[in-house]
Enzyme design. Sequence first.
Site, PDB file in Angstrom:
ATOM      1  N   ARG A 197      -9.811   3.904   5.543  1.00  0.00           N
ATOM      2  CA  ARG A 197      -8.383   3.694   5.308  1.00  0.00           C
ATOM      3  C   ARG A 197      -8.051   3.862   3.833  1.00  0.00           C
ATOM      4  O   ARG A 197      -6.923   4.221   3.475  1.00  0.00           O
ATOM      5  CB  ARG A 197      -7.980   2.295   5.808  1.00  0.00           C
ATOM      6  CG  ARG A 197      -6.501   2.078   5.877  1.00  0.00           C
ATOM      7  CD  ARG A 197      -6.139   0.805   6.618  1.00  0.00           C
ATOM      8  NE  ARG A 197      -6.467  -0.376   5.830  1.00  0.00           N
ATOM      9  CZ  ARG A 197      -6.350  -1.631   6.258  1.00  0.00           C
ATOM     10  NH1 ARG A 197      -5.899  -1.871   7.470  1.00  0.00           N
ATOM     11  NH2 ARG A 197      -6.676  -2.644   5.482  1.00  0.00           N
ATOM     12  N   ARG A 240       0.865  -1.184   0.000  1.00  0.00           N
ATOM     13  CA  ARG A 240       0.000   0.000   0.000  1.00  0.00           C
ATOM     14  C   ARG A 240       0.899   1.230   0.000  1.00  0.00           C
ATOM     15  O   ARG A 240       2.055   1.151   0.417  1.00  0.00           O
ATOM     16  CB  ARG A 240      -0.846   0.027   1.286  1.00  0.00           C
ATOM     17  CG  ARG A 240      -1.811  -1.123   1.384  1.00  0.00           C
ATOM     18  CD  ARG A 240      -2.529  -1.127   2.745  1.00  0.00           C
ATOM     19  NE  ARG A 240      -3.347  -2.322   2.867  1.00  0.00           N
ATOM     20  CZ  ARG A 240      -3.529  -3.003   3.989  1.00  0.00           C
ATOM     21  NH1 ARG A 240      -2.969  -2.594   5.120  1.00  0.00           N
ATOM     22  NH2 ARG A 240      -4.286  -4.069   4.010  1.00  0.00           N
ATOM     23  N   ARG A 286     -12.671  -9.090   3.208  1.00  0.00           N
ATOM     24  CA  ARG A 286     -12.126  -8.868   4.552  1.00  0.00           C
ATOM     25  C   ARG A 286     -13.248  -8.867   5.598  1.00  0.00           C
ATOM     26  O   ARG A 286     -13.082  -9.393   6.696  1.00  0.00           O
ATOM     27  CB  ARG A 286     -11.304  -7.570   4.580  1.00  0.00           C
ATOM     28  CG  ARG A 286      -9.937  -7.782   3.978  1.00  0.00           C
ATOM     29  CD  ARG A 286      -9.166  -6.522   3.638  1.00  0.00           C
ATOM     30  NE  ARG A 286      -7.955  -6.895   2.910  1.00  0.00           N
ATOM     31  CZ  ARG A 286      -6.721  -6.923   3.423  1.00  0.00           C
ATOM     32  NH1 ARG A 286      -6.512  -6.536   4.654  1.00  0.00           N
ATOM     33  NH2 ARG A 286      -5.705  -7.324   2.697  1.00  0.00           N
TER      34      ARG A 286
HETATM   35  P1  ADP Z   1      -5.499  -3.304  10.925  1.00  0.00           P
HETATM   36  O1  ADP Z   1      -4.011  -3.170  11.062  1.00  0.00           O
HETATM   37  O2  ADP Z   1      -6.102  -4.106  12.027  1.00  0.00           O
HETATM   38  O3  ADP Z   1      -5.936  -3.797   9.574  1.00  0.00           O
HETATM   39  P2  ADP Z   1      -5.485  -0.378  10.963  1.00  0.00           P
HETATM   40  O4  ADP Z   1      -4.589  -0.102  12.133  1.00  0.00           O
HETATM   41  O5  ADP Z   1      -4.931  -0.188   9.602  1.00  0.00           O
HETATM   42  O6  ADP Z   1      -6.145  -1.843  11.098  1.00  0.00           O
HETATM   43  O7  ADP Z   1      -6.803   0.521  11.177  1.00  0.00           O
HETATM   44  C1  ADP Z   1      -7.808   0.592  10.168  1.00  0.00           C
HETATM   45  C2  ADP Z   1      -8.284   2.041  10.062  1.00  0.00           C
HETATM   46  O8  ADP Z   1      -9.028   2.377  11.241  1.00  0.00           O
HETATM   47  C3  ADP Z   1      -7.150   3.041   9.939  1.00  0.00           C
HETATM   48  O9  ADP Z   1      -7.524   4.028   8.998  1.00  0.00           O
HETATM   49  C4  ADP Z   1      -7.022   3.618  11.347  1.00  0.00           C
HETATM   50  O10 ADP Z   1      -6.570   4.954  11.330  1.00  0.00           O
HETATM   51  C5  ADP Z   1      -8.463   3.546  11.874  1.00  0.00           C
HETATM   52  N1  ADP Z   1      -8.589   3.327  13.326  1.00  0.00           N
HETATM   53  C6  ADP Z   1      -7.842   2.514  14.101  1.00  0.00           C
HETATM   54  N2  ADP Z   1      -8.277   2.555  15.381  1.00  0.00           N
HETATM   55  C7  ADP Z   1      -9.331   3.398  15.413  1.00  0.00           C
HETATM   56  C8  ADP Z   1     -10.227   3.855  16.450  1.00  0.00           C
HETATM   57  N3  ADP Z   1     -10.109   3.445  17.718  1.00  0.00           N
HETATM   58  N4  ADP Z   1     -11.204   4.717  16.099  1.00  0.00           N
HETATM   59  C9  ADP Z   1     -11.335   5.131  14.817  1.00  0.00           C
HETATM   60  N5  ADP Z   1     -10.535   4.751  13.795  1.00  0.00           N
HETATM   61  C10 ADP Z   1      -9.543   3.890  14.080  1.00  0.00           C
HETATM   62  P1  5GP Z   2      -3.032  -6.888   5.589  1.00  0.00           P
HETATM   63  O1  5GP Z   2      -3.152  -7.283   4.158  1.00  0.00           O
HETATM   64  O2  5GP Z   2      -4.228  -6.061   6.046  1.00  0.00           O
HETATM   65  O3  5GP Z   2      -1.701  -6.277   5.944  1.00  0.00           O
HETATM   66  O4  5GP Z   2      -3.096  -8.227   6.463  1.00  0.00           O
HETATM   67  C1  5GP Z   2      -4.160  -9.121   6.278  1.00  0.00           C
HETATM   68  C2  5GP Z   2      -4.153 -10.151   7.370  1.00  0.00           C
HETATM   69  O5  5GP Z   2      -2.969 -10.944   7.280  1.00  0.00           O
HETATM   70  C3  5GP Z   2      -4.168  -9.561   8.785  1.00  0.00           C
HETATM   71  O6  5GP Z   2      -5.181 -10.237   9.518  1.00  0.00           O
HETATM   72  C4  5GP Z   2      -2.808  -9.894   9.340  1.00  0.00           C
HETATM   73  O7  5GP Z   2      -2.868 -10.159  10.734  1.00  0.00           O
HETATM   74  C5  5GP Z   2      -2.473 -11.168   8.580  1.00  0.00           C
HETATM   75  N1  5GP Z   2      -1.042 -11.465   8.508  1.00  0.00           N
HETATM   76  C6  5GP Z   2      -0.010 -10.616   8.327  1.00  0.00           C
HETATM   77  N2  5GP Z   2       1.165 -11.283   8.333  1.00  0.00           N
HETATM   78  C7  5GP Z   2       0.858 -12.581   8.541  1.00  0.00           C
HETATM   79  C8  5GP Z   2       1.650 -13.775   8.668  1.00  0.00           C
HETATM   80  O8  5GP Z   2       2.866 -13.789   8.594  1.00  0.00           O
HETATM   81  N3  5GP Z   2       0.967 -14.929   8.851  1.00  0.00           N
HETATM   82  C9  5GP Z   2      -0.384 -14.988   8.939  1.00  0.00           C
HETATM   83  N4  5GP Z   2      -0.942 -16.169   9.150  1.00  0.00           N
HETATM   84  N5  5GP Z   2      -1.150 -13.891   8.837  1.00  0.00           N
HETATM   85  C10 5GP Z   2      -0.534 -12.703   8.633  1.00  0.00           C
END
Ligand code: ADP
Ligand code: 5GP
Length: 196
Positions: free
Chosen positions: A136, A43, A147
């Site tokens: 996001r 990304r 997802r």
């Molecule tokens: P993940 O890593 O679990 O996929 P992210 O950390 O990328 O999730 O968070 C997804 C989106 O939600 C991001 O744009 C982030 O800024 C926003 N976000 C995270 N925590 C909160 C919260 N407590 N309230 C509102 N928005 C949030």
């Molecule tokens: P994203 O594409 O949003 O970065 O990640 C998608 C999912 O893949 C998330 O639920 C994250 O926890 C999971 N993920 C990231 N790295 C790993 C890994 O090494 N192993 C597994 N099993 N899941 C992962």
Amino acid sequence: MASQPIVISGPSGSGKSTLLTRLFEEFPNRFAFSVSHTTRKPRPKEEHGKDYFFVPMEEFEKMISEGSFLEHAQFSGNRYGTSKMAVDLIQRSGRLCVLDVEINGVKNIKRTDLNAQYIFVKPPSLEALRKRLEGRGTETEESLLKRLNTAQEALEYADQPGSYDHIIVNDDIDVAYGHLKQVAVAAMNSISNGKD
Ligand code: ADP
Ligand code: 5GP
């Protein structure tokens, strides 16, 4: 002696990266992120070697055949895996290893000898999760739906008793971070005191 790693999991968009970024900023020398390999496209702002090792499918499959992964899984059409080397390097450095994996990663790591603590980051609701994923701005309508579908399974697994050691509801980010910090610092202190 190896420290007890933290495995963090939760639906895509629940806030895992946001919470972990804050933890690593506050404690840059105490925790280290296990950088996974993935076949997903980067990304904007994601860095190779920091967020993930972004690799083509052939390289990922070669690593599987060479036994390089501690665990690997398919998620939303892409492959993700934790390399043994990523975890080993951190454990040798004396820092506490933090892994971010999806539900199959959690289940598979439980079968290894990693002896981790498991944390689930739970969104306040599916509607809030959808809004966060939309906000996001990283997903197409198709990948967003994939997802959200997977989120349901992750939430059901988290509801089973004993699936996770800690469940952090990420409604207010400061409250959620406070909870994560409490768990992470306790794990860190148990290393410092040699109780691991
Ligand atoms: P993940 O890593 O679990 O996929 P992210 O950390 O990328 O999730 O968070 C997804 C989106 O939600 C991001 O744009 C982030 O800024 C926003 N976000 C995270 N925590 C909160 C919260 N407590 N309230 C509102 N928005 C949030
Ligand atoms: P994203 O594409 O949003 O970065 O990640 C998608 C999912 O893949 C998330 O639920 C994250 O926890 C999971 N993920 C990231 N790295 C790993 C890994 O090494 N192993 C597994 N099993 N899941 C992962």
